[in-house]
Every structure is written in C-alpha cells, then in structure tokens.
Design an enzyme around this catalytic site. Structure first.
Site, mmCIF file in Angstrom:
data_model
loop_
_atom_site.group_PDB
_atom_site.id
_atom_site.type_symbol
_atom_site.label_atom_id
_atom_site.label_comp_id
_atom_site.label_asym_id
_atom_site.label_seq_id
_atom_site.Cartn_x
_atom_site.Cartn_y
_atom_site.Cartn_z
ATOM 1 N N GLU A 40 -3.644 -11.638 17.008
ATOM 2 C CA GLU A 40 -2.886 -10.799 16.207
ATOM 3 C C GLU A 40 -3.453 -10.290 14.546
ATOM 4 O OE1 GLU A 40 -1.575 -8.023 16.853
ATOM 5 O OE2 GLU A 40 -0.723 -8.788 18.785
ATOM 6 N N TYR A 123 3.253 -4.928 10.768
ATOM 7 C CA TYR A 123 2.958 -4.916 12.072
ATOM 8 C C TYR A 123 2.817 -5.944 12.642
ATOM 9 C CZ TYR A 123 -0.588 -3.721 15.291
ATOM 10 O OH TYR A 123 -1.286 -4.495 16.766
ATOM 11 N N ASP A 141 1.336 1.234 15.971
ATOM 12 C CA ASP A 141 -0.348 1.135 14.976
ATOM 13 C C ASP A 141 -1.326 2.250 15.084
ATOM 14 O OD1 ASP A 141 -0.601 0.993 18.082
ATOM 15 O OD2 ASP A 141 -2.010 -0.313 17.816
#
Ligand code: SF4
Length: 383
Positions: A40, A123, A141
């Site tokens: 990520e 996020y 996203d």
C-alpha cells in the site's frame, strides 16, 4: 440494484477476474499484514504493474517488520531505487520502528490508530484496515472515484475532497454488507481493468445494469476533473568529474527532495547563466571544486510530480581544489562498475545507462560525442 446486489455482482466478478498479485497470495496473518503495509505504501502514486518487481525485490531483501526496522539507510534506499517518492521509504522505515518498539511488532487494525503511523494517511489506513484486517472502511482512490461517479452520475469535480468524503460515507453502508477486503479490492480492480478512463468495457462490467453513464452514454463526460496545474520545467546541469578512474558522486541532504540518494554533483541553471557557468558555480558550492567544463555528454528528461527536469551532463576537469561535502552531505569517488552499490534518482540512472549503452554501441556516436564519451569511458572503466 440495491446495496446487496451491487456487492453481490461486483464480488462475483472479482472472484473470477482478480489479478494474481504477490500481496494477494495465501499468507500467514503476520506476513499478510506486512505485505499489505509495504504494497500500500508502494502503491501510493504508483501503478500496480510498476510496483510488482519492486515489491518482490523488497520482500526478498526485507522479509518482515523486524528486518525493516533494523535496515540501514543505504540498503533501504537501494531497495527503493527507481520507485520514486523516496520519503515513502523513509516513512515506512520509521513506521516499522514504531511498530517494533511500541506495538511489539504487531500492526494495529484500527483505521484511526493506523493514521498515527508515519506515512500512513486516510487512504492508506483505510486500505490496510480493510484489506489486512477486514474492517468495514471504504477505500476511495482514483479508480473508485471513476467507477462510482459514472455509476451514480455524479458531476462534482473529483479534485475536490468533498466528493471523496461523500463517496466514503455512501460506500460505508455497502461495505458493511460485504467482506470488506474483497469489496474494496473488487471496486478498485473493476476501475483498473473494466471502468478505465478511456473506452470503459461496459459490456462486461458487473455494474452495467444500473449504471447511469452506460444508460445515458455519458462515460466520456465522467468523472468531471478540472485541468491539472501546468508543472514547471527546470534545467539542471551535472558534472561528470573523474579522477584516478573514479567518478565523483554526492549524497543529497535528507531533508531535501530525493534526500539520501546519490547523484552527480550539480544543480539548477539560474536565469542568465549558461550551463557551463551554472556547473562551475554549483560544483564550487556543493563540493568545493574549481572545474573546467568540457563537452556536453547527454541531456535526459524526467518528470516528477510537481515539476519536470531536463538534466544535462557535462564532462568536467578539476582545475583546483580537493572535493569537500559542502551542500552535499557526503561525497565519494566510485568506479563506474561499482555505482550499482549506491541508490540514485531515476534521471541520474538514465545518464549512467546512456554511458553504458554508448560503451557497448560506440559506433552509433557522432564524432564530437565520440570524443567526449570516449574520454569518460576510458577513464571510468580503466581500473
Ligand atoms: S457500465 Fe461502464 S461506465 Fe458504468 S461502471 Fe461499468 S464500465 Fe464504468
């Protein structure tokens, strides 16, 4: 389509179409958490296909949180070399140290708590919390924004945070009724593979039945995105300085962009300066050398997020001085064949690649280039 059928359709599609990615393998919980964390962070501002080889190499060299917490900066930068946005690597390292020191090397699963770790924002916390720990937190996203602005016919500018916030809250009710990890990944995957920016593949889309854009032929209008600000282009000049068959390289200060990476000494060409004048000034300021600037070797282009650079490399001869790290934090003389031990920004690697290619195919050069590069090659490679 009600909440349940949207989730059902998209999860069914995901089960049958998801890409096999290294962080989606069957792993122990501990490994999975680490793989998701690393992937990520790497996926922030970088596409999946670019990340895969970097991820595989990183995991091979740094297989777990404890190893990451102990790694030295040189090795860390080498593992991240070429991926860009190097502050991500530093933050990941700091996060690993916090996790090992204060959390007994156990990742927290909580969305809010994750955001207290270095480099983990809203996020990324949502992605880790849902994908690694099945917490019902939607990830919004670019792919998710595209899918749902088209699906629901939302005409607000997706550069505005309000749209993300609105979609986050709207999707909360959907994710609660699904397996959070699969739900988030399914929508992102649908955006990446089906609902693409140009020519979305609506005929095979699991959301086609109730999609506003499909029904009204509005795919090309959505999402609405105001034009990006134009980014400035900087002209930067660097010196190829060779002594005793070794090349001079300098390390960038940690608190600057590309901090901790090595580069050829040089800097920005100021207005009214010629490249040669800029190089003489920069080498004096950065490494305390008076140089005679010779022929230009090559110019390469590279784009960063907020600007672009044209990087011009010149052959330089030392006239006076012993190199000292002034604005650089460290300098080194390195044989060309040993450069691979150091981490460099992509633009600098393009210069080294050019030199290496010219060495292999020297017949392709014009005569001026030939003389300049021969000079460099002869002196760099002769040990
Ligand atoms: S039907 Fe087409 S526009 Fe609508 S979500 Fe699917 S791919 Fe995107």
């Amino acid at each position: 389509m009600n909440n349940q059928s949207i989730s059902k359709e998209i999860l069914y599609w995901y089960d049958n179409n998801k890409r096999i990615l290294p962080w989606r393998k069957h792993l122990s919980n501990k490994q999975k958490e680490y793989f998701i964390l690393v992937s990520e962070i790497m996926l922030q501002q970088t596409q999946v296909k670019t990340v895969i080889p970097y991820f595989n190499n990183f995991i091979k060299k740094i297989p777990n949180l404890k190893a990451l917490s102990k790694i030295n900066d040189k090795k860390l930068m080498k593992c991240w070399e070429g991926l860009g946005y190097y502050s991500r690597a530093r933050n990941l390292h700091k996060a690993a140290q916090v996790l090992v020191d204060s959390y007994h090397a156990v990742m927290p699963s909580d969305f809010e708590e994750l955001q207290c770790l270095p480099g983990i924002g809203f996020y990324t916390a949502a992605a880790i919390s849902s994908i690694a720990f099945e917490k019902p937190v939607p990830v919004v996203d670019g792919n998710v924004l595209r899918v749902f602005t088209r699906f629901w016919g939302i005409y607000d500018d997706i550069r505005h945070n309000q749209v993300k916030t609105m979609l986050f809250h709207k999707l909360e009710s959907y994710i609660k009724e699904a397996k959070p990890s699969d739900f988030n990944q399914a929508i992102m995957e649908c955006g990446a593979l089906i609902c693409q920016p140009q020519s979305p593949s609506c005929m095979v889309c699991p959301l086609q039945q109730d999609c506003f854009a499909y029904a009204n032929h509005k795919q090309a209008e959505l999402p609405v995105k105001s034009p990006a600000k134009t980014v400035p282009t900087l002209d930067v000049v660097v010196g190829v300085v060779i002594h005793d068959n070794q090349l001079l390289i300098a390390k960038r200060p940690d608190d600057k962009m590309l901090g901790g990476l090595w580069e050829l000494p040089g800097g920005k060409i100021e207005s009214k300066e010629s490249p040669e004048q800029a190089l003489q000034r920069e080498l004096k300021e950065e490494v305390n050398l008076d140089v005679c600037v010779g022929k230009k070797l090559v110019s390469v282009k590279h784009a960063y997020s907020h600007f672009k650079i044209n990087l011009h490399a010149y052959e330089c001869e030392i006239i006076r001085g012993i190199p000292v790290a002034l604005s650089a934090i460290e300098i080194k003389w390195v044989f060309f064949d040993d450069l691979k031990q150091y981490a460099f920004p992509k633009a600098t690697i393009k210069i080294f690649d050019w030199i290496a290619v010219k060495k292999k195919y020297s017949f392709e050069m014009d005569s001026k280039e030939q003389i300049a590069i021969n000079n460099v090659l002869e002196r760099c490679y002769k040990k």
